[in-house]
Motif scaffolding. Structure first.
Motif, mmCIF file in Angstrom:
data_model
loop_
_atom_site.group_PDB
_atom_site.id
_atom_site.type_symbol
_atom_site.label_atom_id
_atom_site.label_comp_id
_atom_site.label_asym_id
_atom_site.label_seq_id
_atom_site.Cartn_x
_atom_site.Cartn_y
_atom_site.Cartn_z
ATOM 1 N N SER A 86 0.840 -1.214 0.000
ATOM 2 C CA SER A 86 0.000 0.000 0.000
ATOM 3 C C SER A 86 0.867 1.254 0.000
ATOM 4 C CB SER A 86 -0.917 0.003 1.227
ATOM 5 O OG SER A 86 -1.837 -1.048 1.165
ATOM 6 N N LYS A 87 1.926 1.226 0.803
ATOM 7 C CA LYS A 87 2.830 2.388 0.894
ATOM 8 C C LYS A 87 3.448 2.706 -0.461
ATOM 9 C CE LYS A 87 7.048 1.948 2.632
ATOM 10 N NZ LYS A 87 8.176 1.806 3.591
ATOM 11 N N TYR A 88 3.958 1.681 -1.146
ATOM 12 C CA TYR A 88 4.638 1.950 -2.410
ATOM 13 C C TYR A 88 3.666 2.292 -3.536
ATOM 14 C CZ TYR A 88 9.223 1.131 -0.555
ATOM 15 O OH TYR A 88 10.389 1.278 0.157
ATOM 16 N N LYS A 89 2.467 1.782 -3.473
ATOM 17 C CA LYS A 89 1.464 2.193 -4.462
ATOM 18 C C LYS A 89 1.139 3.681 -4.285
ATOM 19 C CE LYS A 89 -3.095 1.440 -6.354
ATOM 20 N NZ LYS A 89 -4.282 0.580 -6.508
ATOM 21 N N ASN A 90 0.974 4.116 -3.050
ATOM 22 C CA ASN A 90 0.673 5.531 -2.771
ATOM 23 C C ASN A 90 1.826 6.428 -3.228
ATOM 24 O OD1 ASN A 90 -1.783 4.834 -1.650
ATOM 25 N ND2 ASN A 90 -0.995 4.750 0.445
ATOM 26 N N GLN A 91 3.068 5.986 -2.993
ATOM 27 C CA GLN A 91 4.221 6.790 -3.410
ATOM 28 C C GLN A 91 4.310 6.884 -4.941
ATOM 29 O OE1 GLN A 91 7.855 5.458 -1.552
ATOM 30 N NE2 GLN A 91 7.064 5.713 0.521
ATOM 31 N N LEU A 92 4.002 5.802 -5.616
ATOM 32 C CA LEU A 92 4.003 5.815 -7.087
ATOM 33 C C LEU A 92 2.988 6.805 -7.628
ATOM 34 C CD1 LEU A 92 4.203 2.158 -8.486
ATOM 35 C CD2 LEU A 92 5.762 4.030 -8.988
ATOM 36 N N GLN A 93 1.813 6.812 -7.031
ATOM 37 C CA GLN A 93 0.723 7.663 -7.519
ATOM 38 C C GLN A 93 1.030 9.152 -7.355
ATOM 39 O OE1 GLN A 93 -2.443 5.767 -5.258
ATOM 40 N NE2 GLN A 93 -3.264 4.810 -7.105
ATOM 41 N N GLU A 94 2.003 9.465 -6.518
ATOM 42 C CA GLU A 94 2.388 10.875 -6.337
ATOM 43 C C GLU A 94 3.285 11.376 -7.471
ATOM 44 O OE1 GLU A 94 4.198 11.072 -2.508
ATOM 45 O OE2 GLU A 94 2.346 10.578 -1.418
ATOM 46 N N LEU A 95 3.822 10.459 -8.298
ATOM 47 C CA LEU A 95 4.693 10.842 -9.420
ATOM 48 C C LEU A 95 3.877 11.091 -10.675
ATOM 49 C CD1 LEU A 95 7.546 8.192 -8.962
ATOM 50 C CD2 LEU A 95 7.456 10.516 -8.061
ATOM 51 N N ASP A 96 4.408 11.949 -11.569
ATOM 52 C CA ASP A 96 3.784 12.204 -12.868
ATOM 53 C C ASP A 96 4.407 11.252 -13.885
ATOM 54 O OD1 ASP A 96 2.813 13.087 -15.272
ATOM 55 O OD2 ASP A 96 3.277 15.208 -14.940
ATOM 56 N N ARG A 97 3.680 10.182 -14.231
ATOM 57 C CA ARG A 97 4.223 9.166 -15.134
ATOM 58 C C ARG A 97 4.626 9.767 -16.477
ATOM 59 N NH1 ARG A 97 2.727 6.051 -19.276
ATOM 60 N NH2 ARG A 97 3.439 3.882 -19.418
ATOM 61 N N GLY A 98 3.876 10.766 -16.941
ATOM 62 C CA GLY A 98 4.143 11.372 -18.240
ATOM 63 C C GLY A 98 5.482 12.078 -18.336
ATOM 64 N N GLN A 99 6.078 12.404 -17.198
ATOM 65 C CA GLN A 99 7.371 13.088 -17.180
ATOM 66 C C GLN A 99 8.555 12.119 -17.198
ATOM 67 O OE1 GLN A 99 7.857 16.344 -17.380
ATOM 68 N NE2 GLN A 99 5.677 16.844 -17.370
ATOM 69 N N LEU A 100 8.279 10.827 -17.184
ATOM 70 C CA LEU A 100 9.343 9.828 -17.091
ATOM 71 C C LEU A 100 9.782 9.350 -18.470
ATOM 72 C CD1 LEU A 100 7.745 7.693 -14.218
ATOM 73 C CD2 LEU A 100 9.549 9.417 -13.975
ATOM 74 N N SER A 101 11.000 8.813 -18.564
ATOM 75 C CA SER A 101 11.489 8.235 -19.815
ATOM 76 C C SER A 101 10.748 6.929 -20.094
ATOM 77 C CB SER A 101 12.991 7.955 -19.707
ATOM 78 O OG SER A 101 13.222 6.866 -18.816
ATOM 79 N N GLU A 102 10.954 6.388 -21.304
ATOM 80 C CA GLU A 102 10.260 5.157 -21.701
ATOM 81 C C GLU A 102 10.598 3.996 -20.762
ATOM 82 O OE1 GLU A 102 10.722 2.225 -25.444
ATOM 83 O OE2 GLU A 102 10.221 4.288 -26.001
ATOM 84 N N ASN A 103 11.874 3.834 -20.452
ATOM 85 C CA ASN A 103 12.282 2.743 -19.559
ATOM 86 C C ASN A 103 11.747 2.962 -18.142
ATOM 87 O OD1 ASN A 103 13.711 0.285 -19.015
ATOM 88 N ND2 ASN A 103 15.284 1.477 -17.962
ATOM 89 N N GLU A 104 11.730 4.228 -17.712
ATOM 90 C CA GLU A 104 11.197 4.539 -16.379
ATOM 91 C C GLU A 104 9.690 4.280 -16.320
ATOM 92 O OE1 GLU A 104 14.348 8.047 -15.004
ATOM 93 O OE2 GLU A 104 12.536 8.569 -16.138
ATOM 94 N N GLN A 105 8.997 4.610 -17.410
ATOM 95 C CA GLN A 105 7.559 4.329 -17.454
ATOM 96 C C GLN A 105 7.290 2.832 -17.355
ATOM 97 O OE1 GLN A 105 6.013 6.206 -20.999
ATOM 98 N NE2 GLN A 105 5.863 8.218 -20.025
ATOM 99 N N MET A 106 8.174 2.037 -17.990
ATOM 100 C CA MET A 106 8.018 0.579 -17.897
ATOM 101 C C MET A 106 8.196 0.126 -16.450
ATOM 102 S SD MET A 106 9.943 -2.423 -20.107
ATOM 103 C CE MET A 106 9.208 -1.980 -21.664
ATOM 104 N N SER A 107 9.206 0.657 -15.769
ATOM 105 C CA SER A 107 9.414 0.309 -14.352
ATOM 106 C C SER A 107 8.227 0.754 -13.502
ATOM 107 C CB SER A 107 10.695 0.965 -13.829
ATOM 108 O OG SER A 107 11.836 0.411 -14.455
#
Length: 595
Positions: A86-107
């Protein structure tokens, strides 16, 4: 006036350009910030996760947690694990996926999948059936206890680490008994036929003499450079632990399973019979196939694949001049003496090494990504050989421990080699050994992705590898090609019998009979396989679902790229990102084709 207007226009253009630069810099800063935060998040996730799954660390060659074994079926552990995801899902949701590189988006996408699927799993009380005959902690511990597995026994500290881990294991076993008692009350119990297979496994380990016990094996492997005092102390410690803890623990498990649990087990084969069983099986389909397919869709797909493969088998039957029907041909293959030529287990191991040598020249035509991790073929350990399938155990992350292809040979006089070429392609090269080793060796992947496993991708790749046999110079013997068809048929049948038992109320006997009617495996082997599917609902679906997706993507790339299609580059693209959910792989291949 005109000059003034021109100056005004230029001023406005400058202001707009300045604003755009400011906004661009702000976006870049935001993107860099999200990228940095994701990198830290992934690193923290990996390190914290290993504390929940220390055996994974050991198998990967990370020795930091070799002295621990969490009680992963206790409610306290499960509560902490749920909070972790739950903690790591919440932390992920705080990031803007659209600002990440292709490989980072995959991660990002992979970690979100991990969090979601694990959080969903807590709906189902699988900790109430912690032991089965195929994939259970007592089996993993037996492999490690042999001294020839992933647990190192090179230093005095290594030997003491294992003793601490054994202490934790005895606690786990007592919790397992308590949980199974709770399962009896709630109806969440194993099928009877599976418990009947576990009981002899426990019986093998519930008695002495201590110096002949499997868990005493490390003492027989004490390094010569240890001092006499260390050898003496360790020998005494291991004797005491086995006499006072390990053997009594296996005795308690054996007596409980035989006298109390077995009579309370269910007669049904499938998950549908469990409380909330239909919903549970739908979850297992999603977990193991990484798709949203329904049980009905998978059942029908399986039947169509069985029909297609039967027609291919008929062609081989005609090629070798066999005049009976396909069922008679299956029996002919099962019983053909020429396909059972071995008199010693060593000959079987040599045979697999010869297959490897024969295909080496062609491997470089299909692959330019080749793992550095060494590779061995070994016979399966005696204590689990009777109920084991052939399997691959990965090497360590640093490559110091080889990848191992284990082959069960319970009776060498009955060992039939007709499917050995396809088996080697699947379990060893270029199947599991290539895929897993390349993933572990890939330093461009974040740590958590280097040991990640999705059955649909990993088993799908291994089954796809079987289809490469002719390109690798194999399957020149029609019986070996029939072996490949049989191996693929085996996985197609799984779609039918797994969904049949777990969603449609099929009995164990119905599933065994369906398999006997459509493949050339022996009844003993088929029975072992069907009981494996009973123990692990949904897992058996992953092979065929993953293989069909990879073949579909290869066909799509060949059609789209024409003469530009490069099989080595396609294999690179499939392998270079490691294990991923199938939807993530499809998006990646689609981008590659478009580029």
């Amino acid at each position: 006036m005109k000059l003034f207007k021109l100056l005004l226009v230029l001023m406005l253009a400058g202001i707009i350009a300045c604003q755009q630069k400011t906004e661009q810099k702000a976006e870049e800063t935001t993107g860099q910030k999200d990228s940095v935060q994701l990198k830290a998040l992934l690193s923290n996730y990996h390190d914290e996760r290993l504390q929940f799954y220390p055996l994974e660390a050991t198998f990967a060659g990370d020795n930091r947690y070799n002295d621990t074994l969490p009680n992963n079926i206790s409610q306290q552990y499960l509560n902490k694990l749920e909070a972790f995801y739950s903690k790591y899902k919440n932390q992920l949701q705080e990031l803007d996926r659209g600002q990440l590189s292709e490989n980072e988006q995959m991660s990002y996408d992979i970690l979100m999948w991990e969090c979601d699927i694990n959080l969903e799993s807590f709906k189902y009380p699988t900790h109430l059936t912690p032991i089965d005959q195929f994939w259970s902690l007592h089996i993993s511990m037996g492999q490690l206890a042999s001294g020839a597995g992933a647990q190192p026994f090179k230093t005095v500290e290594d030997y003491n680490n294992w003793l601490k881990r054994l202490d934790d294991f005895t606690i786990w076993c007592d919790t397992a008994i308590a949980n199974m008692k709770e399962g009896v009350k709630t109806g969440w119990v194993l099928p009877k036929s599976l418990t009947a297979k576990v009981i002899p496994q426990m019986a093998d380990l519930d008695h002495g003499p201590v110096n002949e016990h499997l868990f005493y094996s490390p003492i027989n492997l004490l390094p010569e450079e240890f001092s006499d005092e260390d050898k003496k102390q360790l020998t005494e410690k291991y004797q005491i632990v086995l006499e006072d803890k390990v053997i009594p623990t296996f005795k308690r498990l054996h007596d409980f399973l035989k006298n109390e649990y077995l009579p309370a087990c269910r007669e049904t084969a499938g998950a549908h019979a469990l409380p909330n069983g239909e919903e549970y099986y739908a979850f297992r389909i999603k977990q193991y196939t990484t798709t949203t397919k329904s049980a009905d869709e998978i059942f029908e797909l399986g039947k169509s694949e069985v029909a297609r493969l039967l027609s291919e088998m008929e062609k081989v039957k005609e090629q070798v001049g066999f005049e009976g029907d396909i069922m008679a041909f299956f029996e002919h293959v099962r019983a053909r003496k020429e396909l059972m030529p071995f008199t010693s287990p060593d000959q079987v191991i040599t045979h697999f090494n010869e297959i490897h040598e024969r295909m080496k020249p062609q491997l470089k035509e299909l692959f330019d990504l080749v793992p550095k991790t060494p590779f061995e073929v070994r016979r399966t350990e005696a204590f689990r050989e009777a109920s084991a399938s052939a399997e691959y155990n990965p090497g360590s992350l640093d490559g110091t421990r080889p990848g191992i292809f284990y082959v069960p040979i319970p009776d060498v006089s009955k060992y039939n080699l007709f499917s050995d070429e396809s088996l080697f392609l699947h379990e060893a090269i270029p199947g599991h050994h290539y895929q897993i080793s390349l993933q572990q060796e890939n330093e461009n992947l974040p740590e958590f992705r280097r040991t990640l496993w999705y059955s649909a991708y990993g088993e799908g790749w291994a089954l796809y590898s079987e289809s490469l046999g002719k390109e690798l110079g194999l399957y020149t013997d029609p019986y070996q090609y029939f072996g490949m068809l049989s191996a693929e048929m085996h996985r197609a049948i799984r779609l039918v019998v797994d969904a049949g038992m777990h969603a449609k109320g099929w009995t164990r006997e119905q599933a065994i009979q369906y398999s006997l009617e459509n493949e050339a495996e022996s009844k003993e082997s088929i029975t072992s396989e069907i009981e494996r599917y009973m123990a692990m609902p949904g897992q058996a679906l992953s092979y065929k679902m993953g293989q069909l997706k990879i073949i579909e993507l290869r066909n799509k790339a060949e059609q789209a790229l024409g003469d530009k299609f490069d099989i080595k580059e396609f294999h690179n693209k499939v392998l270079e990102s490691g294990c991923v959910p199938l939807a993530v792989l499809e998006k990646k291949i689609d981008r590659w084709i478009a580029e």
